[in-house]
Write an enzyme that holds these catalytic residues in place. Structure first.
Site, PDB file in Angstrom:
ATOM      1  CB  CYS A 198      43.336  38.957  72.008  1.00  0.00           C
ATOM      2  SG  CYS A 198      42.097  38.026  71.418  1.00  0.00           S
ATOM      3  CB  CYS A 241      36.782  39.322  66.580  1.00  0.00           C
ATOM      4  SG  CYS A 241      36.715  40.063  68.164  1.00  0.00           S
ATOM      5  CG  ASP A 261      34.094  45.482  89.256  1.00  0.00           C
ATOM      6  OD1 ASP A 261      34.090  44.354  88.350  1.00  0.00           O
ATOM      7  OD2 ASP A 261      35.018  45.855  89.863  1.00  0.00           O
ATOM      8  CB  CYS A 276      47.109  35.315  76.138  1.00  0.00           C
ATOM      9  SG  CYS A 276      47.062  34.846  77.683  1.00  0.00           S
TER      10      CYS A 276
HETATM   11  C1  B12 Z   1      35.506  37.819  87.295  1.00  0.00           C
HETATM   12  C2  B12 Z   1      35.865  38.860  86.565  1.00  0.00           C
HETATM   13  C3  B12 Z   1      37.454  38.908  85.942  1.00  0.00           C
HETATM   14  C4  B12 Z   1      38.142  37.611  86.067  1.00  0.00           C
HETATM   15  C5  B12 Z   1      37.801  36.551  84.899  1.00  0.00           C
HETATM   16  C6  B12 Z   1      37.163  37.297  83.569  1.00  0.00           C
HETATM   17  C7  B12 Z   1      36.559  36.450  82.511  1.00  0.00           C
HETATM   18  N1  B12 Z   1      36.731  36.553  81.302  1.00  0.00           N
HETATM   19  O1  B12 Z   1      35.570  35.697  83.150  1.00  0.00           O
HETATM   20  C8  B12 Z   1      39.594  38.066  86.026  1.00  0.00           C
HETATM   21  C9  B12 Z   1      40.030  38.309  87.400  1.00  0.00           C
HETATM   22  C10 B12 Z   1      40.463  37.119  84.915  1.00  0.00           C
HETATM   23  C11 B12 Z   1      39.228  39.338  85.129  1.00  0.00           C
HETATM   24  C12 B12 Z   1      40.166  40.142  84.445  1.00  0.00           C
HETATM   25  C13 B12 Z   1      39.873  41.313  83.847  1.00  0.00           C
HETATM   26  N2  B12 Z   1      38.880  41.904  83.985  1.00  0.00           N
HETATM   27 CO1  B12 Z   1      37.259  41.490  84.896  1.00  0.00          CO
HETATM   28  N3  B12 Z   1      35.760  41.135  85.885  1.00  0.00           N
HETATM   29  C14 B12 Z   1      35.005  40.100  86.227  1.00  0.00           C
HETATM   30  C15 B12 Z   1      33.891  39.952  86.593  1.00  0.00           C
HETATM   31  C16 B12 Z   1      33.660  40.379  88.320  1.00  0.00           C
HETATM   32  C17 B12 Z   1      32.935  38.948  86.292  1.00  0.00           C
HETATM   33  C18 B12 Z   1      33.065  38.507  84.966  1.00  0.00           C
HETATM   34  C19 B12 Z   1      32.182  37.316  84.779  1.00  0.00           C
HETATM   35  O2  B12 Z   1      31.107  37.265  84.936  1.00  0.00           O
HETATM   36  N4  B12 Z   1      32.756  36.058  83.897  1.00  0.00           N
HETATM   37  C20 B12 Z   1      31.848  35.195  83.626  1.00  0.00           C
HETATM   38  C21 B12 Z   1      32.101  34.659  82.241  1.00  0.00           C
HETATM   39  C22 B12 Z   1      31.293  33.450  81.801  1.00  0.00           C
HETATM   40  O3  B12 Z   1      31.729  35.864  81.396  1.00  0.00           O
HETATM   41  P1  B12 Z   1      32.535  36.119  79.935  1.00  0.00           P
HETATM   42  O4  B12 Z   1      33.844  35.982  79.793  1.00  0.00           O
HETATM   43  O5  B12 Z   1      31.793  37.775  79.884  1.00  0.00           O
HETATM   44  O6  B12 Z   1      31.546  35.359  79.130  1.00  0.00           O
HETATM   45  C23 B12 Z   1      30.922  35.425  77.892  1.00  0.00           C
HETATM   46  C24 B12 Z   1      31.886  35.364  76.776  1.00  0.00           C
HETATM   47  O7  B12 Z   1      32.691  34.231  76.869  1.00  0.00           O
HETATM   48  C25 B12 Z   1      30.954  35.018  75.624  1.00  0.00           C
HETATM   49  N5  B12 Z   1      31.186  33.812  74.749  1.00  0.00           N
HETATM   50  C26 B12 Z   1      30.991  32.497  75.321  1.00  0.00           C
HETATM   51  N6  B12 Z   1      31.409  31.671  74.301  1.00  0.00           N
HETATM   52  C27 B12 Z   1      32.231  32.391  73.212  1.00  0.00           C
HETATM   53  C28 B12 Z   1      32.958  32.121  71.932  1.00  0.00           C
HETATM   54  C29 B12 Z   1      33.238  33.072  71.291  1.00  0.00           C
HETATM   55  C30 B12 Z   1      33.943  32.517  70.096  1.00  0.00           C
HETATM   56  C31 B12 Z   1      33.183  34.530  71.728  1.00  0.00           C
HETATM   57  C32 B12 Z   1      33.771  35.476  70.971  1.00  0.00           C
HETATM   58  C33 B12 Z   1      32.558  35.016  72.869  1.00  0.00           C
HETATM   59  C34 B12 Z   1      31.850  33.772  73.774  1.00  0.00           C
HETATM   60  O8  B12 Z   1      29.619  34.738  76.222  1.00  0.00           O
HETATM   61  C35 B12 Z   1      29.864  34.672  77.602  1.00  0.00           C
HETATM   62  C36 B12 Z   1      28.590  34.603  78.553  1.00  0.00           C
HETATM   63  O9  B12 Z   1      28.131  36.278  78.373  1.00  0.00           O
HETATM   64  C37 B12 Z   1      33.265  41.455  86.060  1.00  0.00           C
HETATM   65  C38 B12 Z   1      32.360  42.395  86.563  1.00  0.00           C
HETATM   66  C39 B12 Z   1      30.928  41.984  86.639  1.00  0.00           C
HETATM   67  N7  B12 Z   1      30.371  41.814  87.876  1.00  0.00           N
HETATM   68  O10 B12 Z   1      30.349  41.375  85.556  1.00  0.00           O
HETATM   69  C40 B12 Z   1      34.640  42.006  85.480  1.00  0.00           C
HETATM   70  C41 B12 Z   1      34.885  42.658  84.196  1.00  0.00           C
HETATM   71  C42 B12 Z   1      34.445  41.726  83.039  1.00  0.00           C
HETATM   72  N8  B12 Z   1      36.368  42.921  83.922  1.00  0.00           N
HETATM   73  C43 B12 Z   1      36.750  43.935  83.437  1.00  0.00           C
HETATM   74  C44 B12 Z   1      38.001  44.311  83.191  1.00  0.00           C
HETATM   75  C45 B12 Z   1      38.453  45.523  82.815  1.00  0.00           C
HETATM   76  C46 B12 Z   1      38.966  43.138  83.403  1.00  0.00           C
HETATM   77  C47 B12 Z   1      40.458  43.179  82.827  1.00  0.00           C
HETATM   78  C48 B12 Z   1      40.605  44.087  81.422  1.00  0.00           C
HETATM   79  C49 B12 Z   1      41.401  44.121  83.977  1.00  0.00           C
HETATM   80  C50 B12 Z   1      42.819  43.629  83.808  1.00  0.00           C
HETATM   81  N9  B12 Z   1      43.444  44.609  83.009  1.00  0.00           N
HETATM   82  O11 B12 Z   1      43.571  43.090  84.427  1.00  0.00           O
HETATM   83  C51 B12 Z   1      40.702  41.662  82.819  1.00  0.00           C
HETATM   84  C52 B12 Z   1      40.470  41.420  81.476  1.00  0.00           C
HETATM   85  C53 B12 Z   1      40.833  39.811  81.243  1.00  0.00           C
HETATM   86  C54 B12 Z   1      39.926  38.910  80.280  1.00  0.00           C
HETATM   87  N10 B12 Z   1      40.435  38.998  79.062  1.00  0.00           N
HETATM   88  O12 B12 Z   1      38.977  38.777  80.613  1.00  0.00           O
HETATM   89  C55 B12 Z   1      35.472  44.614  82.953  1.00  0.00           C
HETATM   90  C56 B12 Z   1      35.495  44.301  81.417  1.00  0.00           C
HETATM   91  C57 B12 Z   1      35.092  45.682  80.432  1.00  0.00           C
HETATM   92  C58 B12 Z   1      34.850  44.893  79.111  1.00  0.00           C
HETATM   93  N11 B12 Z   1      35.068  45.975  78.223  1.00  0.00           N
HETATM   94  O13 B12 Z   1      34.497  44.103  78.732  1.00  0.00           O
HETATM   95  C59 B12 Z   1      34.278  44.003  83.749  1.00  0.00           C
HETATM   96  C60 B12 Z   1      33.008  44.072  83.038  1.00  0.00           C
HETATM   97  C61 B12 Z   1      34.294  45.021  85.194  1.00  0.00           C
HETATM   98  C62 B12 Z   1      33.238  46.235  84.826  1.00  0.00           C
HETATM   99  N12 B12 Z   1      32.424  46.355  85.430  1.00  0.00           N
HETATM  100  O14 B12 Z   1      33.889  46.981  83.662  1.00  0.00           O
HETATM  101  N13 B12 Z   1      38.188  39.723  85.425  1.00  0.00           N
END
Ligand code: B12
Length: 366
Positions: free
Chosen positions: A184, A178, A123, A188
């Site tokens: 989900c 999925c 994190d 939302c």
């Molecule tokens: C910024 C952040 C947030 C932001 C943005 C979240 C986001 N989705 O980007 C906010 C504040 C909204 C947030 C919320 C939450 N977060 Co947060 N957050 C982070 C953080 C710091 C970085 C995430 C990141 O890099 N995002 C960048 C984007 C580009 O990454 P991504 O969404 O994973 O992108 C991938 C997918 O989109 C996928 N993808 C791309 N295109 C497509 C298309 C399809 C069809 C599919 C299926 C996938 C897909 O590929 C992408 C690249 O890998 C991490 C910790 C860390 N250092 O990594 C924790 C982290 C992601 N969060 C976490 C948690 C627990 C949460 C919450 C559940 C907390 C809560 N209950 O409020 C929510 C969940 C909201 C949600 N649905 O994401 C956990 C997730 C654990 C897990 N099982 O995945 C993390 C990993 C923290 C941890 N170390 O455990 N978070």
């Protein structure tokens, strides 16, 4: 590898996987694409310096492998009293990141004992945790963007140990499970997941409670009674629902915070608030943002007829912080306490004046 895995699981990890320390190219592309569309909504975290957060070797130049661990945070809630509104998302009920760090450190100790370098990261702005978990085969990227560990569900926090050890990578990434499910996306409250797997943070309540400035007026009612985080996109996810029904969850620890009395929060002083909730991401580490969130939640759950919420709004209207007064105006209008607005009739702050001029749909009296 067996010793390593055993150290992690003995310390509470439910899943451990290994991947290489190569850069996370897709994650970088995804971050850049979201920034280009403004979907990051001002977030920094891993978005601030994606060239760093997607390249593990910026953290440990000699890194060859990443050991990824997942710690489950679903807890039993039967009989847990619900304390006056302010809902807290499950991941923040207990210090789960501390528990995860300890488990990752237990694995790091094994690596160091064997003469390797080991750096624990979780994190943290310097590393994309989900991308590492995905590539280490722990789960797939669900449509809500969380890593879903197959039938174990997604109530997991994730972290890594970077090491120069050359460890055999786990199996290939888990295939998408999925399918055609869109629960989900439908659940939302603010349509932040309209595009599968792509979160629009400008609409995500979990981000909006952590963001600076005014709480966006269009999403205030959707916040409901939430104070910190949002769980809706995970609560409806079938593997999560199934697991909760079939597997007895761990009991909550004493001292877990599942909800916060909103009136008590608004009547507390700043030091007490930061003492209690300082481990949360609170914008600029300033208590007024916690009050802002509490006022929006209070405006949604009241109860309007109770003296407690009324006096909390009254006190907030006299706050030295404009952000608190402005959101107290909104809460006063929602709860039908318009008579209290006389307290800010001469306020010269623009945000407070804007709130006074905004039309607000009153909460249904309960
Ligand atoms: C910024 C952040 C947030 C932001 C943005 C979240 C986001 N989705 O980007 C906010 C504040 C909204 C947030 C919320 C939450 N977060 Co947060 N957050 C982070 C953080 C710091 C970085 C995430 C990141 O890099 N995002 C960048 C984007 C580009 O990454 P991504 O969404 O994973 O992108 C991938 C997918 O989109 C996928 N993808 C791309 N295109 C497509 C298309 C399809 C069809 C599919 C299926 C996938 C897909 O590929 C992408 C690249 O890998 C991490 C910790 C860390 N250092 O990594 C924790 C982290 C992601 N969060 C976490 C948690 C627990 C949460 C919450 C559940 C907390 C809560 N209950 O409020 C929510 C969940 C909201 C949600 N649905 O994401 C956990 C997730 C654990 C897990 N099982 O995945 C993390 C990993 C923290 C941890 N170390 O455990 N978070």
């Amino acid at each position: 590898m067996l010793r390593l895995r055993a150290a992690g699981t003995e310390a509470g990890l439910e899943a451990v996987g290994v991947t290489s320390a190569e850069p996370f190219v897709e994650a970088r592309e995804a971050i850049e694409a979201r920034k280009a569309r403004d979907f990051h909504g001002g977030m920094w975290f891993t978005y601030g310096r994606p060239e760093r957060s997607t390249d593990p070797r910026r953290l440990l130049p000699e890194a060859n492998s990443i050991v990824v661990g997942a710690l489950g945070y679903h807890r039993q809630t039967d009989g847990v009293p619900h304390d006056g509104g302010g809902l807290v998302a499950r991941y923040a009920w207990e210090p789960f990141y501390d528990q995860l760090r300890a488990a990752l450190e237990a694995m790091a100790v094994v690596l160091v004992d064997e003469g390797h370098e080991a750096v624990v990261v979780l994190d943290d702005n310097r590393m994309v945790d989900r991308a590492a978990a995905y590539r280490a085969g722990l789960g797939w990227f669900a449509k809500n963007t969380n890593i879903l560990l197959g039938e174990l569900g997604s109530w997991f926090v994730l972290g890594s140990v970077l090491t120069d050890a050359e460890l055999p990578p786990s199996t290939a990434p888990m295939a998408d499970g999925c399918g055609s499910c869109t629960r989900c996306q439908i659940a939302c409250p603010t349509a932040a997941l309209d595009e599968a797997g792509v979160l629009d943070a400008r609409r995500c309540l979990a981000w909006l409670v952590q963001a600076d400035g005014a709480f966006p007026p269009d999403h205030r009612v959707a916040l409901g009674g939430r104070l910190y985080g949002c769980d809706d996109c995970q609560s409806v996810c079938p593997p999560n629902v199934k697991r909760i029904r079939s597997t007895p969850s761990t009991a909550l620890s004493p001292g877990a915070v599942t909800s916060v009395d909103l009136v008590g929060l608004l009547l507390s002083d700043d030091d007490a608030l930061m003492d209690r909730h300082g481990s949360w991401y609170i914008p600029r580490r300033r208590a007024e943002y916690l009050r802002r969130n509490a006022l929006v939640a209070l405006g949604n759950v009241g109860p309007a007829a109770d003296p407690g919420p009324r006096s909390a709004v009254q006190v907030s209207l006299s706050s030295p912080h404009a952000v608190v007064r402005a959101h107290a105006v909104w809460a006063a209008k929602r709860l039908g306490h318009d008579d209290l607005l006389a307290l800010v009739a001469d306020d010269d702050d623009e945000d407070v004046i804007d709130e006074l001029n905004r039309s607000v749909e009153p909460m249904l009296v309960r």
